[in-house]
Design a protein around this motif. Structure first.
Motif, PDB file in Angstrom:
ATOM      1  N   VAL A 166      27.595  28.131  43.644  1.00 17.24           N
ATOM      2  CA  VAL A 166      27.037  28.471  45.041  1.00 17.24           C
ATOM      3  C   VAL A 166      26.992  27.286  45.670  1.00 17.24           C
ATOM      4  O   VAL A 166      26.027  26.463  45.425  1.00 17.24           O
ATOM      5  CB  VAL A 166      25.875  29.327  44.819  1.00 17.24           C
ATOM      6  N   ASP A 167      27.873  27.074  46.593  1.00 19.17           N
ATOM      7  CA  ASP A 167      28.047  25.799  47.226  1.00 19.17           C
ATOM      8  C   ASP A 167      27.725  26.142  48.967  1.00 19.17           C
ATOM      9  O   ASP A 167      28.496  26.568  49.526  1.00 19.17           O
ATOM     10  CB  ASP A 167      29.146  25.111  47.147  1.00 19.17           C
ATOM     11  N   PHE A 168      26.445  25.875  49.203  1.00 20.96           N
ATOM     12  CA  PHE A 168      25.991  26.338  50.495  1.00 20.96           C
ATOM     13  C   PHE A 168      26.671  25.408  51.705  1.00 20.96           C
ATOM     14  O   PHE A 168      27.094  25.881  52.516  1.00 20.96           O
ATOM     15  CB  PHE A 168      24.432  26.120  50.649  1.00 20.96           C
ATOM     16  N   PRO A 182      16.402  22.317  53.879  1.00 22.85           N
ATOM     17  CA  PRO A 182      16.603  22.032  52.379  1.00 22.85           C
ATOM     18  C   PRO A 182      16.687  23.164  51.478  1.00 22.85           C
ATOM     19  O   PRO A 182      16.451  23.025  50.350  1.00 22.85           O
ATOM     20  CB  PRO A 182      15.212  21.225  52.078  1.00 22.85           C
ATOM     21  N   TYR A 183      17.412  24.125  51.735  1.00 24.13           N
ATOM     22  CA  TYR A 183      17.576  25.313  50.796  1.00 24.13           C
ATOM     23  C   TYR A 183      16.424  25.743  50.008  1.00 24.13           C
ATOM     24  O   TYR A 183      16.256  25.707  48.602  1.00 24.13           O
ATOM     25  CB  TYR A 183      18.949  24.671  49.908  1.00 24.13           C
ATOM     26  N   THR A 184      15.251  26.360  50.755  1.00 21.96           N
ATOM     27  CA  THR A 184      14.274  26.839  50.325  1.00 21.96           C
ATOM     28  C   THR A 184      13.882  27.932  50.502  1.00 21.96           C
ATOM     29  O   THR A 184      12.750  28.715  50.176  1.00 21.96           O
ATOM     30  CB  THR A 184      12.852  25.855  50.334  1.00 21.96           C
ATOM     31  N   ARG A 185      14.755  28.767  51.407  1.00 29.01           N
ATOM     32  CA  ARG A 185      14.456  30.131  51.650  1.00 29.01           C
ATOM     33  C   ARG A 185      15.938  30.703  52.096  1.00 29.01           C
ATOM     34  O   ARG A 185      16.666  30.058  52.413  1.00 29.01           O
ATOM     35  CB  ARG A 185      13.538  30.485  52.670  1.00 29.01           C
ATOM     36  N   TRP A 186      16.060  32.112  51.889  1.00 27.57           N
ATOM     37  CA  TRP A 186      17.232  32.803  52.234  1.00 27.57           C
ATOM     38  C   TRP A 186      16.945  34.379  52.495  1.00 27.57           C
ATOM     39  O   TRP A 186      15.697  34.625  51.921  1.00 27.57           O
ATOM     40  CB  TRP A 186      18.439  32.688  51.096  1.00 27.57           C
ATOM     41  N   ASN A 187      17.784  34.807  53.128  1.00 27.21           N
ATOM     42  CA  ASN A 187      17.763  36.432  53.438  1.00 27.21           C
ATOM     43  C   ASN A 187      18.781  37.116  52.706  1.00 27.21           C
ATOM     44  O   ASN A 187      19.489  36.763  51.967  1.00 27.21           O
ATOM     45  CB  ASN A 187      17.528  36.710  54.989  1.00 27.21           C
ATOM     46  N   LEU A 188      18.798  38.455  52.879  1.00 24.18           N
ATOM     47  CA  LEU A 188      19.662  39.306  52.242  1.00 24.18           C
ATOM     48  C   LEU A 188      21.136  39.175  52.570  1.00 24.18           C
ATOM     49  O   LEU A 188      22.021  39.160  51.770  1.00 24.18           O
ATOM     50  CB  LEU A 188      19.366  40.965  52.668  1.00 24.18           C
ATOM     51  N   GLU A 189      21.272  38.743  54.009  1.00 23.73           N
ATOM     52  CA  GLU A 189      22.837  38.587  54.287  1.00 23.73           C
ATOM     53  C   GLU A 189      23.148  37.285  53.734  1.00 23.73           C
ATOM     54  O   GLU A 189      24.332  37.151  53.232  1.00 23.73           O
ATOM     55  CB  GLU A 189      22.517  38.344  55.821  1.00 23.73           C
TER      56      GLU A 189
END
Length: 452
Positions: A166-168, A182-189
């Motif tokens: 998983v490479d954002f 800083p990649y500390t939250r995300w949503n379903l999409e």
């Protein structure tokens, strides 16, 4: 004592023109009273050898300064072993004076008179329950308007992801939905895009793996605005068939059931999601902080953490671990003294540095002793933020029986091939849960009268 000593030294340094007069010395006719012997206490803990060693270090620090007690650590491999010991405790195998317990064990402890509320005892020892501790943890171990055990650690469920799969940054370059630094939250999409990106059919890597259990599904139900349990204290049913819970499941199950994205039933029978993750064959799994030390030890594995993806809200599941005071100890004062020491920031740091727990003590949780910025995961602060969204389950007499009763149906919900009958399965799960949470009361026929 220090003020008195200073005063004595000051007087000793004074002088005037008169000759000092020595006070007459009377012959000694008595001896100083012998100090009272120290009492022996036990601390009951469970965990890996590294965790137990940390508790032993903390206890050695206490024994070095304590004038009234000597503490010995008694360890079990896991929580289940300790609870089994407590269930069969007797005079020959006594309850430890202080012991670890999960919040889920609190009903059992209270019903069997095994714990003593600690709020007044710790208040007398100036333990601050204010901003220094997670409010959720304090409330989690409170019942009958008393703090039943001292919250020690909290364990929110978070997402672990393999940063090679998983490479954002690569996802963003390809125009895919990805969380921003800083990649500390995300949503379903973004979660869906990430697990799709991670799935590598040619190398046998799956995008995501979730335990096909009630615990495995619960974070997604909550994050989708649903409820795991129905109303009532205690609840009489699960609530997976409610409109909100079905709506949440309707959004996440298509991902978890997609054979192109997830592990197969055969793979899950062969090994757990954690084992596949350790082998580098799964992009995302879900679990507590206690996974961290073992994952750090896997050669070649690079990982980080994110919260459970937000569907309609931010939410997750979790547990609180407390230090409880035995109601049966003959040494309540000394045991409370030790409990106050064990709850202090310096003592908590010793155990926190092992990497297994999220401390409820906020001073430690926000320090490098917990965040460990030079070690994986890079974004350990996610655990602290997840605590604020954690939904604790209701107190239940026997969660294990409930879980076992619905296990087969929940597994079908996640793994059964073909078209999913969401309405029918969730309805059956809730009905099955009622057999445990609200069993029917057997009717008693009236005894016939003597004249009959």
């Amino acid at each position: 004592m220090g003020v008195l000593a200073a005063a004595v030294l000051a007087l000793a340094g004074c002088s005037d023109d008169t000759e000092p007069v020595s006070a007459p010395t009377a012959p000694s006719t008595s001896t100083s009273p012998a100090p009272l012997p120290k009492v022996d206490l036990t601390l009951g803990v469970y965990g890996t050898p590294d965790e137990v060693a940390a508790y032993q270090s903390m206890v050695r620090a206490y024994n070095a300064v304590s004038d009234n007690s000597t503490v010995t650590v008694k360890a079990w491999r896991d929580r289940d072993e300790l609870v089994d010991y407590l269930r069969h405790a007797d005079d020959e195998h006594p309850v430890p004076d202080v012991f670890l317990a999960s919040r889920s064990d609190l009903t059992f402890l209270q019903e069997n008179g095994l714990n003593k509320p600690v709020d007044e005892l710790l208040d007398e020892r100036n333990v601050d329950f204010g901003d220094g501790y997670s409010r959720d943890a304090i409330e989690g171990f409170s019942d009958d308007r008393k703090l039943q055990c001292m919250p020690y650690a909290v364990s929110p469920t978070v997402a672990y992801y393999n940063t090679d799969l998983v490479d954002f940054a690569k996802m963003a370059k390809r125009g895919l939905p990805a969380p921003s630094e800083p990649y500390t939250r995300w949503n379903l999409e973004q979660f869906t895009a990430a697990v799709t990106f991670a799935a590598r059919p040619r190398t046998g890597a799956a995008g995501v793996a979730v335990s096909p259990t009630l615990d495995g599904l619960a974070p997604f139900v909550l994050a989708g605005g649903g409820s795991v349990f129905g109303d009532g204290t205690p609840p009489t049913s699960l609530a997976l068939s409610s409109d909100d819970s079905r709506a949440a499941l309707g959004q996440i199950l298509p991902i978890l059931r997609d054979p192109q994205l997830t592990l197969t039933s055969a793979q899950l029978r062969a090994a757990s999601p954690l084992r596949w993750f350790e082998r580098g064959k799964v992009g995302v799994i879900f679990g507590p902080r206690s996974l961290v030390p073992a994952l750090r030890g896997v050669e070649g594995l690079r990982f980080d953490v994110l919260p459970v993806p937000s569907i309609s809200t931010s939410a997750t599941t979790g547990d609180v671990i407390g230090m409880c005071l035995s109601a049966r100890t003959p040494n309540t004062v000394e045991a409370a003294d030790f409990l106050a020491f064990a709850s202090s920031p310096d003592a908590v740091r010793m155990v926190t540095r092992t990497g297994y727990l999220v401390p409820t003590n906020q001073q430690v949780a926000l320090s490098d002793d917990f965040l460990q910025p030079t070690l994986m995961p890079m974004h350990a602060s996610v655990f602290n933020s997840a605590v604020r969204t954690m939904v604790l389950p209701p107190f239940l007499d026997d969660y294990a029986t409930l879980d076992e009763r619905v296990a087969g149906l929940v597994r079908r919900l996640v793994l059964s091939p073909g078209t999913l009958d969401l309405d029918g399965l969730t309805q059956r799960i809730d009905e099955r849960s009622q057999q445990v949470l609200a069993p029917p009361t057997p009717s008693v026929s009236p005894s016939p009268s003597p004249s009959e």
